[in-house]
Design an enzyme around this catalytic site. Sequence first.
Site, PDB file in Angstrom:
ATOM      1  CE  LYS A 222      -0.140 -34.500   3.323  1.00 50.48           C
ATOM      2  NZ  LYS A 222       1.197 -34.128   3.489  1.00 50.48           N
TER       3      LYS A 222
ATOM      4  NE  ARG B  60       1.195 -39.531   1.266  1.00 49.12           N
ATOM      5  CZ  ARG B  60       1.109 -39.079   0.150  1.00 49.12           C
ATOM      6  NH1 ARG B  60       1.336 -37.830  -0.441  1.00 49.12           N
ATOM      7  NH2 ARG B  60       1.001 -39.757  -1.016  1.00 49.12           N
TER       8      ARG B  60
ATOM      9  N   GLY C  13       5.807 -28.684   0.740  1.00 50.38           N
ATOM     10  CA  GLY C  13       7.124 -29.220   0.475  1.00 50.38           C
ATOM     11  C   GLY C  13       8.225 -28.894   1.549  1.00 50.38           C
TER      12      GLY C  13
ATOM     13  CG  MET D 120       8.202 -30.585   7.601  1.00 52.52           C
ATOM     14  SD  MET D 120       7.191 -30.829   9.058  1.00 52.52           S
ATOM     15  CE  MET D 120       5.409 -30.555   8.167  1.00 52.52           C
TER      16      MET D 120
ATOM     17  NE  ARG E 286      -3.137 -28.652  -0.625  1.00 56.69           N
ATOM     18  CZ  ARG E 286      -1.527 -28.930  -0.562  1.00 56.69           C
ATOM     19  NH1 ARG E 286      -0.952 -29.152   0.364  1.00 56.69           N
ATOM     20  NH2 ARG E 286      -1.110 -28.883  -1.806  1.00 56.69           N
TER      21      ARG E 286
ATOM     22  CG  HIS F 236       9.932  12.983  -0.664  1.00 56.73           C
ATOM     23  ND1 HIS F 236       9.796  12.756  -1.952  1.00 56.73           N
ATOM     24  CD2 HIS F 236       8.838  14.028  -0.372  1.00 56.73           C
ATOM     25  CE1 HIS F 236       9.010  13.524  -2.645  1.00 56.73           C
ATOM     26  NE2 HIS F 236       8.400  14.396  -1.715  1.00 56.73           N
TER      27      HIS F 236
ATOM     28  CB  SER G  92      -4.630  13.045  13.410  1.00 50.79           C
ATOM     29  OG  SER G  92      -4.321  12.166  12.393  1.00 50.79           O
TER      30      SER G  92
ATOM     31  CB  CYS H 141      -2.905  10.744   9.071  1.00 51.85           C
ATOM     32  SG  CYS H 141      -1.905  11.735  10.038  1.00 51.85           S
TER      33      CYS H 141
ATOM     34  CE1 TYR I  36      -8.842  10.163  10.506  1.00 51.94           C
ATOM     35  CE2 TYR I  36     -10.395  10.977  12.072  1.00 51.94           C
ATOM     36  CZ  TYR I  36      -9.017  11.128  11.420  1.00 51.94           C
ATOM     37  OH  TYR I  36      -8.475  12.342  11.542  1.00 51.94           O
TER      38      TYR I  36
HETATM   39  C1  PEP Z   1       3.275  11.101  10.403  1.00 53.59           C
HETATM   40  O1  PEP Z   1       4.231  11.668  10.724  1.00 53.59           O
HETATM   41  O2  PEP Z   1       2.723  10.087  10.619  1.00 53.59           O
HETATM   42  C2  PEP Z   1       2.858  11.916   9.259  1.00 53.59           C
HETATM   43  C3  PEP Z   1       1.451  11.539   8.856  1.00 53.59           C
HETATM   44  O3  PEP Z   1       3.181  13.035   9.080  1.00 53.59           O
HETATM   45  P1  PEP Z   1       4.336  13.115   7.868  1.00 53.59           P
HETATM   46  O4  PEP Z   1       4.267  11.891   7.239  1.00 53.59           O
HETATM   47  O5  PEP Z   1       4.080  14.106   6.689  1.00 53.59           O
HETATM   48  O6  PEP Z   1       5.787  13.488   8.708  1.00 53.59           O
END
Ligand code: PEP
Length: 901
Positions: A26, A96, A105, A107, A340, A462, A781, A848, A868
């Site tokens: 401010k 202020r 909000g 303080m 702001r 899952h 991976s 992954c 990646y």
């Molecule tokens: C993992 O374990 O990060 C993975 C991608 O395999 P899953 O989730 O199928 O065990």
Amino acid sequence: MTKYVYSFGGGKAEGSSVMRNLLGGKGCELAEMTNLGIPVPPGFTITTQAWAAYNRNQRTFPDGMLEQVTSALEKLEHDTGVVLGDPKRPLLVSVRSGARVSMPGMMETVLNLGLNDATVEGLAAWTGNERFAWDCYRRFITMYGDVVLGIRREAFDEHLTALKTRLGVKSDPEVPAAELRKLTQTYKDVVASRINAAFPQEPRQQLELAIRAVFDSWYGKKAVEYRRINNIPADWGTAVTVMSMVFGNLGETSGTGVGFTRDPRTGERRFYAEFLANAQGEDVVAGIRTPEHIDDLARRMPEIYDELLAIAGRLERHYKDMQDIEFTIQEGKLYLLQTRAGKRSAAAAVKVAVDLVHESVIDQHTALLRVNPRDLARLFVPLLDPQDKQAAVSAGRLLARGLAAAPGGAVGQVVFDADRAVELAKNGQRVILVRPETSPEDVAGMYASEGIVTARGGRTSHAAVVAVGMGKPCIVGASDIVVHEERRVFEAGGRLVREGEVIAIDGETGEVILDAVKHTEPQVSGLTEEFLAWADRYRKLGVRANADTPEDAARAREFGAEGIGLVRTEHMFFASDRLPIVREMIMAPDTVSRRAAVQKLLPFQRDDFIGIFRAMDGLPVTIRLLDPPLHEFLANPKEYREMIEERARLDALNINPARKAALDEKLAKIDALREANPMLGHRGCRLGITSPEIYAMQVRAIMEAACTVAEQGVKVEPEIMIPLTGTVGEMKLTYENTKKVADAVLVEMGAPCTYTVGTMIEVPRAALIADKIAQDAEFFSFGTNDLTQMTFGYSRDDVAKFLPEYLQKGLLPHDPFSVLDQEGVGELVRIGIERGRRVRPDLKIGICGEHGGEPSSVEFCHKVGMTYVSCSPFMIPIARLSAAQARLRAREASAEGAPNA
Ligand code: PEP
Ligand code: MG
């Protein structure tokens, strides 16, 4: 002598925008606006450095600070031509808070400071408005009492309410001056009885105590909580801005309002503002009166309106971003009280960023850093209407709160099993699947549902993983919910919810609500595409998708995936035409019959892979060999129970010995496969080693599919991935077995096709011996779901039992299954990459686990040099933007060079 106080006023300021850390948001913007020649009431700001010294010295103002306040006050009195405490023409100020980031909000603020029994009379005479003067005084006592003297607002408000009842009026403005004068006396009596002293009459003393109270409000309960949630360091502290009051409640040529330079809901370029004539800012915030459209100002005071519009435009050009401004008009003169960067919806964030580039205000680089990747993802899913949801929650319809596992909002009838979900969805009904937990055979039902809720499970259970992959809103670990499957009801929040009742779920907050809350459709536009194309220009990390079917693969491509980083082949085993064969394979009494069953699966798998390869023509596809423990395919708890019951019946009746023998055999097999810790049990490559025919079939199916499509001109790049490797022996043996089959298929089919064989790094040991693993593995991976599970020793499926408490107690900063733990799990990733590349400098490395679509984790992946990230198709926009931001931030830090283009 340290400078603690910075003045602004009379067209000149000592501070500017760049002094945000010292003067707070401010304070620095008021200084900046003053320097720009924008009309701002004059004042001064006491620095965060003064705050720090005050706290270091046991809440004593640092030497020289009060003297500097005195000089700044004198300058302020000079600029305004009025004097603090002058009984004829008193200066009134606001005090202020202002931290370097906005903490709306959180303080304290005191308005109308400088009023006392004498100055109130002066104000009344000077403005010719007695009611106004007494209204200011009673407001001041309330605020000062609350903030400085620690007397709860209600202690004052109850007298105002009683007065209105007595007078038979509804709103504050209807209370006449004489009554306000009496009310003020009552307020002073309240103060006197609470603090055993009269309400402070000396304005200089009022000011000092107010500065102290605003300093202290940094440690107020709500501010501390806000900082914890938003990761704001406790030592930043707050500045204090003392500014001369301007009054929007001095009659019909006065007023107050707030506005955005663009529409914060859509990003459209138009002044979006509200205005209230003859009012103070407080009235707008407190909702005492409903603000009017800004056109009302245009009608009442066209010149002021034009001036406001011109200033708004100037501020936006100056700050190069959409601004949120507060203004007050005092007797026909306009003042800006604050500016702001405006908060905005996800759609507006993208539109404003892209438009500002088109308008040549900012460059692409700046635009990319302006949008929060998580916000971007919200454009791709339906969302619950926030107001409608709030109304339902306020009406007491919140049933439970679980872990927010997959974003988006969904509304539908409750169902308790997958078959029922499929059945109702076929008839065009919208359903939400509510289960204790899900298992792979619920997949079809999950697909048919609008969203999924489970009572158990964590963010990589899952249900969560599959829902994210499907782009379905999902809540897991909603432990307040007790599901009674047989009775087709669940209990939550003291209610019983039956199948068919309509609930809404918010996958961003984890709320389950018993109401048909309205929801909005996804809002992807051409602008979003353009924006993401810029992200692709700047990022270095590749972005792939986790996808199991040709449809998912096609969708992933649409979202911009550059390959598939994980096909979980087991997901194909659960289709109704395959599960019986899979079970036959597991139940097989000997190798010969097992081989026969396995062979029956081959054509199915081959067709799956053909579909995926076609969809990904020209892009790499990583296919993981079978991973989960076999018992998962055998019988779910319900089937198991039914088998036990059937056997008991046959026993009692002493009939059908053949059927009984078959049941016995089946039950014995199920019992034999049962494991205490299936996630640490007979799964992954361990399964491939003890049942090599399964992996052999899968490798053959992959290679036959690859050769088949290659012959048809599809460019195919299969990467065969071995799960859960932990030792060199496992890697070597599985690698050799894989090569044997794959090379044989190449010879048989004579097709022009190359492939690679690599491994997941999911077991901490594999990361530590990555150099040895990389002697065979042609790519890595990181499966950070399992790696997190095994590094922390937290079961993926049971973590929800204690995680909420851990988070609440601050024992963990985040759910490590959602935000990569860089300190521990990340260290293993770093080690794995460094050791792997020591042996193979060009080793292709991806991630992954679920972290592949989480912004801070993606940034980490960029920093450690991954090739990646791979995530659900719906998370790909997040990953693309996060990857670009990671690179841009790194470039900013090292001023590295130009973009890829
Ligand atoms: C993992 O374990 O990060 C993975 C991608 O395999 P899953 O989730 O199928 O065990
Ligand atoms: Mg895994």
